[in-house]
Design an enzyme around this catalytic site. Structure first.
Site, short mmCIF file in Angstrom:
data_model
loop_
_atom_site.label_atom_id
_atom_site.label_comp_id
_atom_site.label_asym_id
_atom_site.label_seq_id
_atom_site.Cartn_x
_atom_site.Cartn_y
_atom_site.Cartn_z
N ASP A 207 88.19 96.89 -28.36
CA ASP A 207 87.47 96.20 -28.52
C ASP A 207 86.34 97.55 -28.41
O ASP A 207 86.23 98.68 -28.29
CB ASP A 207 87.18 96.48 -26.43
CG ASP A 207 85.91 95.36 -26.21
OD1 ASP A 207 85.71 93.82 -27.13
OD2 ASP A 207 85.26 95.74 -25.88
N GLU A 268 88.74 96.31 -32.68
CA GLU A 268 87.84 95.40 -33.01
C GLU A 268 86.60 95.83 -34.24
O GLU A 268 85.88 96.65 -33.07
CB GLU A 268 87.10 94.15 -31.54
CG GLU A 268 86.44 93.26 -32.25
CD GLU A 268 85.56 93.25 -31.02
OE1 GLU A 268 84.67 91.50 -31.00
OE2 GLU A 268 85.09 94.14 -30.26
C1 GLC Z 1 83.87 92.43 -27.87
C2 GLC Z 1 84.79 91.42 -26.97
C3 GLC Z 1 83.29 90.31 -25.70
C4 GLC Z 1 83.22 91.18 -25.23
C5 GLC Z 1 82.23 92.13 -25.94
C6 GLC Z 1 81.75 93.73 -24.97
O1 GLC Z 1 82.99 91.40 -28.74
O2 GLC Z 1 85.48 90.97 -27.40
O3 GLC Z 1 83.80 89.28 -25.55
O4 GLC Z 1 81.99 90.70 -24.92
O5 GLC Z 1 83.54 93.08 -26.83
O6 GLC Z 1 83.20 94.02 -24.25
#
Ligand code: GLC
Length: 563
Positions: A207, A268
């Protein structure tokens, strides 16, 4: 079905299905999906033909941000089950030939995490506070924030704790950013990676992978403008996509490689396409999300550029890229494609406004959105690399735009009230419909026990998209997904090639490319964005998103032609 899962590099061209556990299937009937729910629906996932499932966080959490506010990284939220339920789920998945990917949230912990509580108790300057990003406030008694940085969800990015110290939170107030310069933080995450690897996890989704390394010390904090990107030309952004972040992933790679086969990871990282490759390089995570498809409109030029960017990044990283149309953070693509298509910079705003007005500002043409979603799927599945599907897209679900404000769970909805209001991301997180006719009113989402209402309200139109309805209909989105995934595995994945050549002879309203098939033939994938029909190349049409007539592909359709 041909399984590509046996090879160590199974992930390079996998189809990964994202499970948002709280909204997938609720085995114990408390209104919240759970781990046992995933186990009970493993047959469904196997029949769909996915190679892996990625589970969004299921760890103990106050659920301020749908579980991305983790209070304990090495446990299961009691509302979602137990560690034994996790083990049983992994066993069922592996039994069905499905890999399991878990979500690691390293940028921040929940403020309910024991570390954060200890930091509050220990006071300014303590080693406990050093695990987070605490700074003295400005003003005589520290009553002003260290600077004007904002949270991604809206509102200030600093929160005071009452003794002159403030902590940084790039997301919700209840998500405190960790200090990755602290060796204890680094060690603890490696422990977490090993913990889940030892329990059978095959890989990790990381994440906010581009935010871990921060530099708050090179210059006084109050020299930064509210948006650090507008700050000091030539200097790296102090918060996002810093070069030192890659040291962390090189360390993690050593942990992944302790296992046989090595554990896999996908980051991500919402970074510019030119920066993606580094996260994906083989001595780091190995793969990174390429969100360019999800950002593009249903427009040939935008999608072609998105594909070119993904392919270029794969070439540079020496790995494969990923293709994403939807996930739990963006409005569902069947809706995006059914709203007016304007250039991407303004499309995001258009969809945001549409949601804000409960879906009443622009007409959502659902038939058109569905038609394009089918065409997009075939185009996506024909590309070399991994495809990430988001639960419910296989049912052709649309964004639920009219969730009442009082029922919204996403912190974006509440926090954005500081500025321009936005409804947030709940519209794509509504619990899945499994049965059209179910006396509990939850479309079979909840198992036999208590039948508490689903945690987010489901609209009446979900009945038409329920799994049982779609399973019985050969033309449904679900039947189409099953056919397309089976053919991809058999013809493309089994070829184990990432070769792609663009096909000539089409105008700019067509995206057409060719890929080698496992049986030595060639698959041409042709998508028509123009108003006129387009002649298909000679060969056998093995699958099309809409009927083809006399060798002609209609508008907003994709065909796979083999020769
Ligand atoms: C990422 C996740 C999202 C979350 C954010 C903070 O972007 O995909 O859902 O709100 O991180 O953890």
């Amino acid at each position: 079905m041909t399984k590509n899962n046996a090879a160590a590099d199974w992930w390079k061209q996998a189809v990964v299905y994202q499970v948002y556990p709280r909204s997938f299937y609720d085995a114990n009937g408390d209104g919240l999906g759970d781990i046992r729910g995933v186990t009970e629906r493993m047959d469904y996932l196997a029949a769909l033909g996915v190679d892996a499932i990625w589970l969004s966080p299921f760890y103990p959490s106050p659920l301020v941000d749908g579980g991305y506010d983790v209070a304990d990284y090495r446990n299961v939220d009691p509302r979602l089950g137990t560690l034994e339920d996790f083990d049983a789920m992994v066993a069922a998945a592996h039994g069905a030939g499905i890999k399991v990917v878990v979500d690691i949230v390293p940028n921040h912990t929940s403020t309910e995490h024991e570390w954060f509580r200890a930091a509050l108790a220990a006071g300014p300057g303590s080693p406990e506070r050093d695990r987070y990003i605490f700074r003295r406030g400005r003003g005589e008694a520290g009553e002003l924030p260290p600077n004007g940085w904002k949270s991604t969800f809206g509102g200030p990015g600093w929160e005071p704790v009452g003794d002159g110290d403030w902590y940084l939170h790039l997301f919700a107030v209840e998500q405190a950013d960790l200090n990755w310069k602290n060796p204890e933080v680094r060690e603890d995450f490696k422990r977490t990676l090993r913990f889940w690897s030892d329990r059978g996890a095959d890989g990790f989704r990381i994440d906010v992978a581009h935010a871990l390394a921060k530099d708050l010390d090179s210059r006084p904090l109050d020299e930064w403008p509210d948006d650090p990107d507008q700050g000091h030309p030539g200097e790296e952004n102090p918060l996002w996509d810093r070069p030192e972040v890659h040291e962390i992933y090189r360390e993690w790679r050593e942990v992944f490689n302790e296992y046989e086969p090595p554990r896999f990871a996908v980051g991500e990282a919402w970074v510019v396409p030119e920066h993606q490759w580094r996260y994906a390089s083989v001595d780091e995570l190995g793969q990174v999300f390429n969100f360019e498809l999800a950002k593009a409109n249903w427009m040939a030029d935008e999608l072609r550029l998105a594909i070119e960017d993904g392919l270029a990044s794969a070439e540079r990283s020496g790995s494969t890229t990923t293709w994403v149309l939807s996930n739990h953070d963006v409005p569902r693509h069947a809706t995006r494609y059914g709203l007016p298509q304007v250039k991407s910079e303004t499309h995001h705003q258009l969809v945001t406004d549409w949601l804000l007005r409960d879906g009443r500002t622009y007409r959502e043409d659902r038939a058109l959105g569905t038609r394009r979603a089918r065409a997009a799927l075939l185009m996506e599945l024909a590309l070399p690399g991994s495809v990430y599907l988001y639960q419910g897209e296989e049912l052709g679900l649309f964004e639920v735009a009219d969730i009442p404000w009082g029922a919204l769970e996403d912190p974006e909805a509440a926090m954005s009230a500081h500025g321009d209001a936005i409804k947030g991301r709940d519209g794509c997180r509504v619990p899945l419909p499994w049965e059209a006719l179910d006396e509990t009113g939850a479309f079979g989402f909840s198992g036999p026990a208590d039948h508490a209402p689903a945690h987010l309200p489901q609209p009446a139109w979900f009945a038409g998209h329920a799994v049982d309805v779609e399973e019985a209909d050969d033309d449904s989105m679900l039947s189409f997904y099953r056919r397309a995934l089976a053919l991809r595995a058999e013809m493309l994945t089994a070829a184990r090639s990432t070769e792609l050549s663009w096909a000539d002879g089409y105008d700019d309203q067509v995206i057409a490319f060719e890929r080698p098939c496992a049986d030595g033939r060639t698959l041409a994938c042709v998508t028509n964005f123009g108003q006129e029909g387009v002649p298909l190349p000679a060969g056998e049409v093995v699958l099309a998103s809409a009927p083809t007539e006399d060798g002609t592909l209609a508008t907003d359709a994709t065909a796979w032609v083999v020769r």
